[in-house]
Design an enzyme around this catalytic site. Sequence first.
Site, mmCIF file in Angstrom:
data_model
loop_
_atom_site.group_PDB
_atom_site.id
_atom_site.type_symbol
_atom_site.label_atom_id
_atom_site.label_comp_id
_atom_site.label_asym_id
_atom_site.label_seq_id
_atom_site.Cartn_x
_atom_site.Cartn_y
_atom_site.Cartn_z
ATOM 1 N N SER A 151 0.809 -1.215 0.000
ATOM 2 C CA SER A 151 0.000 0.000 0.000
ATOM 3 C C SER A 151 0.842 1.265 0.000
ATOM 4 O O SER A 151 0.322 2.355 -0.175
ATOM 5 C CB SER A 151 -0.930 0.022 1.221
ATOM 6 O OG SER A 151 -1.851 -1.039 1.169
ATOM 7 N N SER A 330 0.683 6.889 1.551
ATOM 8 C CA SER A 330 0.189 5.570 1.172
ATOM 9 C C SER A 330 -0.464 5.639 -0.204
ATOM 10 O O SER A 330 -0.630 6.714 -0.787
ATOM 11 C CB SER A 330 -0.809 5.066 2.218
ATOM 12 O OG SER A 330 -1.920 5.942 2.294
ATOM 13 N N TYR A 331 -0.877 4.476 -0.699
ATOM 14 C CA TYR A 331 -1.479 4.388 -2.021
ATOM 15 C C TYR A 331 -2.697 5.313 -2.104
ATOM 16 O O TYR A 331 -3.604 5.235 -1.261
ATOM 17 C CB TYR A 331 -1.893 2.948 -2.302
ATOM 18 C CG TYR A 331 -2.261 2.670 -3.732
ATOM 19 C CD1 TYR A 331 -1.348 2.894 -4.758
ATOM 20 C CD2 TYR A 331 -3.511 2.154 -4.061
ATOM 21 C CE1 TYR A 331 -1.674 2.625 -6.072
ATOM 22 C CE2 TYR A 331 -3.851 1.882 -5.375
ATOM 23 C CZ TYR A 331 -2.928 2.120 -6.377
ATOM 24 O OH TYR A 331 -3.261 1.853 -7.678
ATOM 25 N N PRO A 332 -2.749 6.203 -3.104
ATOM 26 C CA PRO A 332 -3.797 7.240 -3.116
ATOM 27 C C PRO A 332 -5.106 6.831 -3.767
ATOM 28 O O PRO A 332 -5.975 7.672 -3.953
ATOM 29 C CB PRO A 332 -3.131 8.372 -3.905
ATOM 30 C CG PRO A 332 -2.236 7.667 -4.870
ATOM 31 C CD PRO A 332 -1.734 6.449 -4.146
ATOM 32 N N ARG A 333 -5.263 5.555 -4.130
ATOM 33 C CA ARG A 333 -6.538 5.108 -4.699
ATOM 34 C C ARG A 333 -7.174 4.119 -3.730
ATOM 35 O O ARG A 333 -6.817 2.951 -3.691
ATOM 36 C CB ARG A 333 -6.339 4.440 -6.064
ATOM 37 C CG ARG A 333 -5.694 5.337 -7.108
ATOM 38 C CD ARG A 333 -5.673 4.641 -8.455
ATOM 39 N NE ARG A 333 -4.875 5.400 -9.416
ATOM 40 C CZ ARG A 333 -3.778 4.947 -9.980
ATOM 41 N NH1 ARG A 333 -3.323 3.743 -9.688
ATOM 42 N NH2 ARG A 333 -3.119 5.679 -10.852
#
Length: 665
Positions: A151, A330-333
């Site tokens: 992530s 962290s992962y933005p989606r």
Amino acid sequence: MPPKKILCIAEKPSIAKAVSQHMSGGQTNVRTTKNKYIKNYDFTYLFAQPWGECAVTMTSVLGHTVEWDFDDAHRKWNSCAPGALFEARTVQVIGEKTKDVATNITHEARNASMLFIWTDCDREGEYIGTEVRDIALKANPRIMVKRARFSNIERAHILHAAQNPIDLDERQAAAVSARIELDLRIGAAFTRWQTTALKAILGSDQIVSYGSCQFPTLGFVVDRYHKIKNFVAEPFWYIKVMQKRDDIHVTFNWNRSRLFDRMSTVILFERCLLEKYATVISTVSKPARKLKPLPLTTVELQKQGSRLLGLSSQLVMTIAEKLYISGFISYPRTETDQFDKAIDLRALVDKQIQSESWGQFAQGLMDGGFSQPCMGKNNDKAHPPIHPVAFVAPSALATADERKVYELITRRFLACCSEDAIGETTTVNIKYGDEHFHTSGLIVRKRNYLDVYIYEKWVSSQILPKFRDGERFIPTEANITEGKTSPPAYLTEPELIALMDANGIGTDATMADHIARITERMYVFAQPKTRGAGGGGGDAEEEMDNEPAAAGRGRGRGHGRGGAARGGGRGGAAAGGGRGGMLEFIPSNLGIALVEGYDKIGFDNSLSKPFLRKEMEEKMKRICEGTMTRGDVVHSSLEQYRDMFIKASRQVGILQESARKYLGP
């Protein structure tokens, strides 16, 4: 005996570089490839058993490697009737731009015993992973395939992913495959048909593109435009009572709020005046609480980035992606607004203590002010809410906009880990004649999260003077005030995103692209909101890590996230990639003509309404859940849109008449 070779493939060059640095400890041998953006990183790494120590080559793709298109008999515009595209044969090919990418995979896979996929851990990433897998298997049918789940690209997180490989999620990949095929067929059929139907009216060779996400998005804009255009202001009247006490001017608001009949208001007001005295019915003081924000999702980041920072949603996502690739967030989606209890949130807070801007607040959380974030209702089971994973000094970020987005994400996270704001409200209710009025005051006792989340305001109002239950007083002033209803404003970007989210149009990561598309196609015009617009700055066109602008998701033919069959490209300021204030959208004459035309044809589910696309998105989720197959979804959705196509073809004159109305001489 030489160690086994493991081929690791990321979704983009920057991720490959970052992951290889973490796994190798910075000791890599770098090889160039035929593609100028892609490098191969060679190193050794000690995996968990049964792999053990292996020779590793880390490389990447550039998003999608495989293109979907129609076969030669249907590819050209005039090769067949548009309706034939609903069942025409499709092919999947490696295009000229990605041929070198595929060649690199083929070459490196031949001598590898394991393919370890490092594409982004979302639905699109799973599908891109299957593209990589299929290319590798053609070169080496015996190669084993695993994927990494991650992530963020913080070192500890990457090493954990390297030691715990999982399988590709075939259901998620199948959902994307279904969407790509549907968007190709539906988009191409309607685009060819409506372009031909409107060519003579437009007087040019302009392509009138159709996309099953873009048209409902356009429909929202046109619907608001008509509400403004058709709005008729209505006068209204209300009674206001004022009292001056202890040098404090207190205004009491009418409980009826307002009336649209002047004579009725006058009669009620005269009864008040006849009474002369106003009586205090009650004085109530009670605790008040302003709730801290929920953990941050992608949709919320886009809305708040536009509303609070004055940046377009497309620019916000571009910056968030760069911050993620840099290892800062962290992962933005993500659709998740609840933190897993296994995440060490205090450790993340502790990293922010060194900040000159919010370090003192973070220290307060570590010294006993920490409170577990609230649990939202959404969890995509893939990624946590967006949060900072490292402290970043402002000087380490290239633009003012990057600093703003990182600050918003960090302040939001710290606010989530704080306490609600606490206050006390006092409400005084009075009766004057037969009418009731009220006034309220607020005292903020503890600001808590508001001390760090500077984007929200909750301030003490002027302290109310003392009023006693049952006391009577002659109002200092009482009068009737007249006003008029005002029309709604044009749709702003946060409002449009909220409508898309509520109606299931696109995914959290693609909404900004759909907004950009209808602007690029000149179906709507975007302009900074004239009232209440925020400020902005930065560079929307900045490329990340020198990766190619044409690569990645949402570009090219038949492989974008929910786009039309053809077209793409990066939008400029008007295409949702700009700055200088929150955007609002005004439809062009062409956009209005298309929406009105399809609505007048009399569809139960007009192509400009969200219902068909929302149903399609729900079916994609059912593929992921295993309750529908890819074939079932493609067949049922195509039949729905084919029915719409047949109705539109039979009543093409209605669409043409709408176009003449708005575009004719």
